[in-house]
Design an enzyme around this catalytic site. Sequence first.
Site, PDB file in Angstrom:
ATOM      1  N   ASP A   1      46.624  27.937  34.624  1.00  0.00           N
ATOM      2  CA  ASP A   1      45.996  28.958  35.438  1.00  0.00           C
ATOM      3  C   ASP A   1      47.139  29.658  36.193  1.00  0.00           C
ATOM      4  OD1 ASP A   1      43.901  30.227  37.010  1.00  0.00           O
ATOM      5  OD2 ASP A   1      44.534  28.903  38.638  1.00  0.00           O
ATOM      6  N   LEU A   2      46.877  30.811  36.785  1.00  0.00           N
ATOM      7  CA  LEU A   2      47.958  31.534  37.467  1.00  0.00           C
ATOM      8  C   LEU A   2      47.864  31.419  38.991  1.00  0.00           C
ATOM      9  CD1 LEU A   2      50.400  33.472  37.211  1.00  0.00           C
ATOM     10  CD2 LEU A   2      48.769  35.358  37.304  1.00  0.00           C
ATOM     11  N   ASP A   3      46.850  32.107  39.551  1.00  0.00           N
ATOM     12  CA  ASP A   3      46.726  32.159  41.011  1.00  0.00           C
ATOM     13  C   ASP A   3      46.462  30.770  41.581  1.00  0.00           C
ATOM     14  OD1 ASP A   3      46.947  34.980  41.209  1.00  0.00           O
ATOM     15  OD2 ASP A   3      44.858  35.204  40.620  1.00  0.00           O
TER      16      ASP A   3
ATOM     17  N   THR B   1      49.409  33.235  45.006  1.00  0.00           N
ATOM     18  CA  THR B   1      48.687  34.484  45.240  1.00  0.00           C
ATOM     19  C   THR B   1      47.260  34.234  45.733  1.00  0.00           C
ATOM     20  OG1 THR B   1      48.461  34.422  42.857  1.00  0.00           O
ATOM     21  CG2 THR B   1      49.925  36.099  43.753  1.00  0.00           C
TER      22      THR B   1
ATOM     23  N   LYS C   1      37.710  30.964  44.116  1.00  0.00           N
ATOM     24  CA  LYS C   1      38.914  30.713  43.326  1.00  0.00           C
ATOM     25  C   LYS C   1      38.564  30.620  41.846  1.00  0.00           C
ATOM     26  CE  LYS C   1      41.829  28.573  46.805  1.00  0.00           C
ATOM     27  NZ  LYS C   1      42.452  27.336  47.274  1.00  0.00           N
TER      28      LYS C   1
ATOM     29  N   SER D   1      44.040  32.823  32.810  1.00  0.00           N
ATOM     30  CA  SER D   1      43.724  33.273  34.176  1.00  0.00           C
ATOM     31  C   SER D   1      42.543  34.237  34.179  1.00  0.00           C
ATOM     32  CB  SER D   1      44.958  33.976  34.751  1.00  0.00           C
ATOM     33  OG  SER D   1      44.634  34.694  35.919  1.00  0.00           O
ATOM     34  N   ALA D   2      41.784  34.209  35.280  1.00  0.00           N
ATOM     35  CA  ALA D   2      40.676  35.153  35.430  1.00  0.00           C
ATOM     36  C   ALA D   2      41.164  36.512  35.935  1.00  0.00           C
ATOM     37  CB  ALA D   2      39.668  34.580  36.420  1.00  0.00           C
TER      38      ALA D   2
ATOM     39  N   LYS E   1      35.206  31.953  34.112  1.00  0.00           N
ATOM     40  CA  LYS E   1      35.136  30.532  34.463  1.00  0.00           C
ATOM     41  C   LYS E   1      33.947  30.354  35.415  1.00  0.00           C
ATOM     42  CE  LYS E   1      40.231  30.438  34.663  1.00  0.00           C
ATOM     43  NZ  LYS E   1      41.419  30.376  35.552  1.00  0.00           N
TER      44      LYS E   1
ATOM     45  N   GLU F   1      44.871  23.616  36.776  1.00  0.00           N
ATOM     46  CA  GLU F   1      43.953  24.511  37.503  1.00  0.00           C
ATOM     47  C   GLU F   1      43.849  24.173  38.976  1.00  0.00           C
ATOM     48  OE1 GLU F   1      41.747  26.767  38.093  1.00  0.00           O
ATOM     49  OE2 GLU F   1      41.607  27.789  36.197  1.00  0.00           O
ATOM     50  N   ASP F   2      43.662  25.191  39.809  1.00  0.00           N
ATOM     51  CA  ASP F   2      43.466  24.915  41.244  1.00  0.00           C
ATOM     52  C   ASP F   2      42.032  25.154  41.696  1.00  0.00           C
ATOM     53  OD1 ASP F   2      43.595  27.765  41.034  1.00  0.00           O
ATOM     54  OD2 ASP F   2      43.949  27.864  43.195  1.00  0.00           O
TER      55      ASP F   2
HETATM   56  P1  B16 Z   1      41.799  39.931  39.969  1.00  0.00           P
HETATM   57  P2  B16 Z   1      43.192  32.613  38.375  1.00  0.00           P
HETATM   58  C1  B16 Z   1      41.659  34.361  39.684  1.00  0.00           C
HETATM   59  O1  B16 Z   1      42.881  34.024  39.090  1.00  0.00           O
HETATM   60  C2  B16 Z   1      41.682  34.075  41.168  1.00  0.00           C
HETATM   61  O2  B16 Z   1      41.688  32.677  41.399  1.00  0.00           O
HETATM   62  C3  B16 Z   1      40.463  34.649  41.827  1.00  0.00           C
HETATM   63  O3  B16 Z   1      40.527  34.437  43.229  1.00  0.00           O
HETATM   64  C4  B16 Z   1      40.391  36.138  41.520  1.00  0.00           C
HETATM   65  O4  B16 Z   1      39.215  36.720  42.097  1.00  0.00           O
HETATM   66  C5  B16 Z   1      40.354  36.332  40.002  1.00  0.00           C
HETATM   67  O5  B16 Z   1      41.526  35.761  39.452  1.00  0.00           O
HETATM   68  C6  B16 Z   1      40.304  37.787  39.610  1.00  0.00           C
HETATM   69  O6  B16 Z   1      41.527  38.348  40.012  1.00  0.00           O
HETATM   70  O7  B16 Z   1      41.023  40.553  41.070  1.00  0.00           O
HETATM   71  O8  B16 Z   1      43.315  39.980  40.165  1.00  0.00           O
HETATM   72  O9  B16 Z   1      41.392  40.418  38.600  1.00  0.00           O
HETATM   73  O10 B16 Z   1      43.168  31.608  39.478  1.00  0.00           O
HETATM   74  O11 B16 Z   1      42.129  32.421  37.318  1.00  0.00           O
HETATM   75  O12 B16 Z   1      44.582  32.819  37.812  1.00  0.00           O
HETATM   76 MG    MG Z   2      43.621  29.706  40.237  1.00  0.00          MG
END
Ligand code: B16
Ligand code: MG
Length: 218
Positions: free
Chosen positions: A9-11, A17, A45, A114-115, A145, A169-170
């Site tokens: 996962d990224l964030d 972030t 998240k 990542s989402a 997710k 994943e976090d």
């Molecule tokens: P964006 P991940 C997710 O990234 C974040 O955890 C989540 O807080 C965020 O709303 C989502 O990406 C969408 O991000 O607005 O940049 O498209 O944790 O799956 O890497």
């Molecule tokens: Mg994350």
Amino acid sequence: MDKVGIIFDLDGVIVDTAKYHYLAWKKLAKSLGIDFDEHMNEQLKGVSRVKSLEKILSWGNQTLDEDTFKNCLYSKNEDYLNYIKELNEDEILPGVLEVLNYLRDKGVPFALGSASKNARTILKATGIMDWFEAIVDGNDVSIAKPDPQVFLIAADKLGIEPSKCVVFEDSVAGIQAANAADMLSVGIGDQEVLKEADYIFNDFTEIELKFIESIILK
Ligand code: B16
Ligand code: MG
């Protein structure tokens, strides 16, 4: 032995972030007169931008017309992009590069799952985009997710069976997605929050390379 693939996962896993998403959502919620705290943020998240705003509105018992909804998404993302505009390799979380370098040395392929629709911007800014064999982000998925789609596409791109993949994943939604994909799930964060994960660490500095060795030899 079949080959193993790793999906990150990224964030909140590779970069911190998650805190900027929180600040940007908090500002937006405040502008709508909705209270927003860290416990609520935990539920956002790993959740897509659209679904996150839907949740915030439901907590505040509010509905918005389509244009206002879109404007809110836009302004939240502008604030978020503003927070991350000076992001660089120094914001890669402690211990992450050691693990990525170890996997590279061992020839273990890894992907991003990542989402976020901003994932490529973040990987470019931190200089590690080319390290990933495959990148699957919010632009590539139709179901967010906790649906396993993002990780199943990543496994497919790596050419590795889902059951031979390991996900870091976090988020609760991300751990549920990894479990639903029949992948080994490694939670990064709070033990209580991520209790559905197969393994949990507070952060990457707690992960010894012998743990990584054990999962790639599984
Ligand atoms: P964006 P991940 C997710 O990234 C974040 O955890 C989540 O807080 C965020 O709303 C989502 O990406 C969408 O991000 O607005 O940049 O498209 O944790 O799956 O890497
Ligand atoms: Mg994350």
